[in-house]
Design a protein around this motif. Sequence first.
Motif, PDB file in Angstrom:
ATOM      1  N   GLU A   8       0.828  -1.207   0.000  1.00  0.00           N
ATOM      2  CA  GLU A   8       0.000   0.000   0.000  1.00  0.00           C
ATOM      3  C   GLU A   8       0.861   1.255   0.000  1.00  0.00           C
ATOM      4  O   GLU A   8       0.591   2.216  -0.743  1.00  0.00           O
ATOM      5  N   GLN A   9       1.919   1.257   0.812  1.00  0.00           N
ATOM      6  CA  GLN A   9       2.783   2.428   0.900  1.00  0.00           C
ATOM      7  C   GLN A   9       3.501   2.699  -0.420  1.00  0.00           C
ATOM      8  O   GLN A   9       3.577   3.851  -0.878  1.00  0.00           O
ATOM      9  N   LEU A  10       4.022   1.654  -1.045  1.00  0.00           N
ATOM     10  CA  LEU A  10       4.729   1.844  -2.320  1.00  0.00           C
ATOM     11  C   LEU A  10       3.754   2.261  -3.419  1.00  0.00           C
ATOM     12  O   LEU A  10       4.062   3.136  -4.235  1.00  0.00           O
ATOM     13  N   ALA A  11       2.582   1.647  -3.448  1.00  0.00           N
ATOM     14  CA  ALA A  11       1.584   1.996  -4.469  1.00  0.00           C
ATOM     15  C   ALA A  11       1.178   3.463  -4.350  1.00  0.00           C
ATOM     16  O   ALA A  11       1.047   4.166  -5.366  1.00  0.00           O
ATOM     17  N   GLN A  12       0.997   3.936  -3.134  1.00  0.00           N
ATOM     18  CA  GLN A  12       0.640   5.344  -2.934  1.00  0.00           C
ATOM     19  C   GLN A  12       1.772   6.264  -3.395  1.00  0.00           C
ATOM     20  O   GLN A  12       1.533   7.299  -4.022  1.00  0.00           O
ATOM     21  N   ALA A  13       3.001   5.887  -3.094  1.00  0.00           N
ATOM     22  CA  ALA A  13       4.157   6.703  -3.489  1.00  0.00           C
ATOM     23  C   ALA A  13       4.310   6.768  -5.002  1.00  0.00           C
ATOM     24  O   ALA A  13       4.794   7.771  -5.544  1.00  0.00           O
ATOM     25  N   HIS A  43      18.758  -9.791   3.500  1.00  0.00           N
ATOM     26  CA  HIS A  43      17.943 -10.397   2.452  1.00  0.00           C
ATOM     27  C   HIS A  43      16.554  -9.763   2.331  1.00  0.00           C
ATOM     28  O   HIS A  43      15.835 -10.058   1.388  1.00  0.00           O
ATOM     29  N   ASN A  44      16.198  -8.888   3.270  1.00  0.00           N
ATOM     30  CA  ASN A  44      14.844  -8.315   3.285  1.00  0.00           C
ATOM     31  C   ASN A  44      14.871  -6.791   3.293  1.00  0.00           C
ATOM     32  O   ASN A  44      14.396  -6.155   4.248  1.00  0.00           O
ATOM     33  N   PRO A  45      15.373  -6.155   2.251  1.00  0.00           N
ATOM     34  CA  PRO A  45      15.492  -4.690   2.253  1.00  0.00           C
ATOM     35  C   PRO A  45      14.188  -3.963   2.549  1.00  0.00           C
ATOM     36  O   PRO A  45      14.190  -2.961   3.272  1.00  0.00           O
ATOM     37  N   HIS A  46      13.066  -4.466   2.009  1.00  0.00           N
ATOM     38  CA  HIS A  46      11.793  -3.753   2.211  1.00  0.00           C
ATOM     39  C   HIS A  46      11.304  -3.825   3.653  1.00  0.00           C
ATOM     40  O   HIS A  46      10.460  -3.017   4.062  1.00  0.00           O
ATOM     41  N   LYS A  47      11.826  -4.764   4.433  1.00  0.00           N
ATOM     42  CA  LYS A  47      11.493  -4.840   5.857  1.00  0.00           C
ATOM     43  C   LYS A  47      12.548  -4.126   6.714  1.00  0.00           C
ATOM     44  O   LYS A  47      12.221  -3.530   7.731  1.00  0.00           O
ATOM     45  N   GLU A  48      13.795  -4.200   6.287  1.00  0.00           N
ATOM     46  CA  GLU A  48      14.879  -3.609   7.059  1.00  0.00           C
ATOM     47  C   GLU A  48      14.907  -2.087   6.927  1.00  0.00           C
ATOM     48  O   GLU A  48      15.133  -1.378   7.906  1.00  0.00           O
ATOM     49  N   PHE A  49      14.690  -1.598   5.711  1.00  0.00           N
ATOM     50  CA  PHE A  49      14.711  -0.156   5.451  1.00  0.00           C
ATOM     51  C   PHE A  49      13.564   0.222   4.515  1.00  0.00           C
ATOM     52  O   PHE A  49      13.788   0.619   3.366  1.00  0.00           O
ATOM     53  N   PRO A  50      12.316   0.076   4.980  1.00  0.00           N
ATOM     54  CA  PRO A  50      11.163   0.293   4.108  1.00  0.00           C
ATOM     55  C   PRO A  50      11.100   1.681   3.484  1.00  0.00           C
ATOM     56  O   PRO A  50      10.791   1.821   2.291  1.00  0.00           O
ATOM     57  N   GLU A  51      11.373   2.718   4.261  1.00  0.00           N
ATOM     58  CA  GLU A  51      11.277   4.075   3.723  1.00  0.00           C
ATOM     59  C   GLU A  51      12.272   4.292   2.600  1.00  0.00           C
ATOM     60  O   GLU A  51      11.949   4.918   1.571  1.00  0.00           O
ATOM     61  N   LYS A  52      13.480   3.785   2.775  1.00  0.00           N
ATOM     62  CA  LYS A  52      14.516   3.939   1.757  1.00  0.00           C
ATOM     63  C   LYS A  52      14.150   3.180   0.490  1.00  0.00           C
ATOM     64  O   LYS A  52      14.279   3.697  -0.628  1.00  0.00           O
ATOM     65  N   VAL A  53      13.670   1.955   0.646  1.00  0.00           N
ATOM     66  CA  VAL A  53      13.292   1.144  -0.517  1.00  0.00           C
ATOM     67  C   VAL A  53      12.108   1.771  -1.243  1.00  0.00           C
ATOM     68  O   VAL A  53      12.076   1.812  -2.477  1.00  0.00           O
ATOM     69  N   ILE A  54      11.142   2.288  -0.502  1.00  0.00           N
ATOM     70  CA  ILE A  54       9.995   2.945  -1.136  1.00  0.00           C
ATOM     71  C   ILE A  54      10.448   4.164  -1.926  1.00  0.00           C
ATOM     72  O   ILE A  54      10.036   4.367  -3.071  1.00  0.00           O
ATOM     73  N   ASP A  59      10.990   6.262  -7.197  1.00  0.00           N
ATOM     74  CA  ASP A  59      11.723   7.087  -8.164  1.00  0.00           C
ATOM     75  C   ASP A  59      11.924   6.331  -9.474  1.00  0.00           C
ATOM     76  O   ASP A  59      11.720   6.882 -10.571  1.00  0.00           O
ATOM     77  N   PHE A  60      12.298   5.065  -9.380  1.00  0.00           N
ATOM     78  CA  PHE A  60      12.472   4.224 -10.568  1.00  0.00           C
ATOM     79  C   PHE A  60      11.163   4.070 -11.332  1.00  0.00           C
ATOM     80  O   PHE A  60      11.119   4.235 -12.556  1.00  0.00           O
ATOM     81  N   VAL A  61      10.083   3.779 -10.620  1.00  0.00           N
ATOM     82  CA  VAL A  61       8.789   3.552 -11.263  1.00  0.00           C
ATOM     83  C   VAL A  61       8.272   4.821 -11.929  1.00  0.00           C
ATOM     84  O   VAL A  61       7.820   4.796 -13.084  1.00  0.00           O
TER      85      VAL A  61
END
Length: 256
Positions: free
Chosen positions: A41-46, A229-240, A245-247
Motif C-alpha cells: 500500500e505504501q509503495l503503491a501510494q508513493a 535479504h529483506n530490504p523492504h522490511k529492514e529499510f522500508p522508507e529507503k526502498v519505497i 523514483d524508478f517507477v
Amino acid sequence: MPHSIIDSLAVKHVVNFPEKPTLIFLHDSLGCIELWRDFPEQLAQACGCNYLVYDRQGYGKSCGFSNEKRGLDYLEHEADLLQLLLEKHQIKQAILFGHSDGGSIALLTAARHPQNIIGIITEGAHVLVEEVTLDGIREVMHQYQTTDLKSRLEKYHGKNTQALFDAWTLTWTSAMFRVWNIEYCLHEIKCPALIIQGEDDAFGTVDQVNRITAQIQKAQRLMLHKTGHNPHKEFPEKVIELTADFVLKMIKSAQE
C-alpha cells in the motif's frame, strides 16, 4: 487445472488509479500477503499506482499444493500462473515487485510473458544456486527445529506450513537442484528492471546481481549497504523512495 488453481488463490487487489499501472507483489519462499504488512500500500501510494498482492498456491490462505514435490521448473510454472492471474484481473500494465523466489518469478514472467509487463523490481532474486544460498537455507532449517519459527509460520500459513517449508528447503538442498539456472531466458527481458540486493544478504552474493544486469539491456543495479535479504522490511522508507523514483521515471519515459 491451472485456471482452477488461479480461482483458489487468496488475492488482494486495490484499484485507486484506474488508468495507471498495477504493482504486483511476489512473496518469498516463506511469505504471504500478510507478511508484506503495509509495504504494498505504501509503495503503491508513493507511485500513484494500483496494487495486487497474492498468496501463491500452498501459501497463506491459498489452497494447498497440488503436488508437494517440486521439479527444476517450479518457478517457470509460477510465472505461467501469474500470467493467468493478470488475465483474470484484466491487468494490462503490470510492474512486478518480487522478493527472493518472487524475484526469480518476476524475471521469468518478464521473459516468458512480456506482453503485459512494463517493468520489474527484484530484491534478492536468484538465477542460480550458490553455496551461500544453501548455507542460509540450512540455518533456517536449524531454526525451524530449535526455535519457535514453526509456530510463527503457522500463524500465517496454518495447515500449509510443513508442506511449504519442506517444499522450499528439501528442493533447494537436493542434489538434483544444484544445476538449477534461469539465465537462459534473461536476454528476453526488454522492459526496465531495478535489481536490488543487500550487501549482507545471507542467501546470495553480488554474482546474482552481476549475472542479471549483464543480460538485461535496461537493468539497473541497487546494492544496499549494511542490508540483508529483506530490504523492504529492514529499510522500508529507503526502498519505497528509491523504488518509487524508478517507477515514476519509467512511467514518464513510456509516456514521452
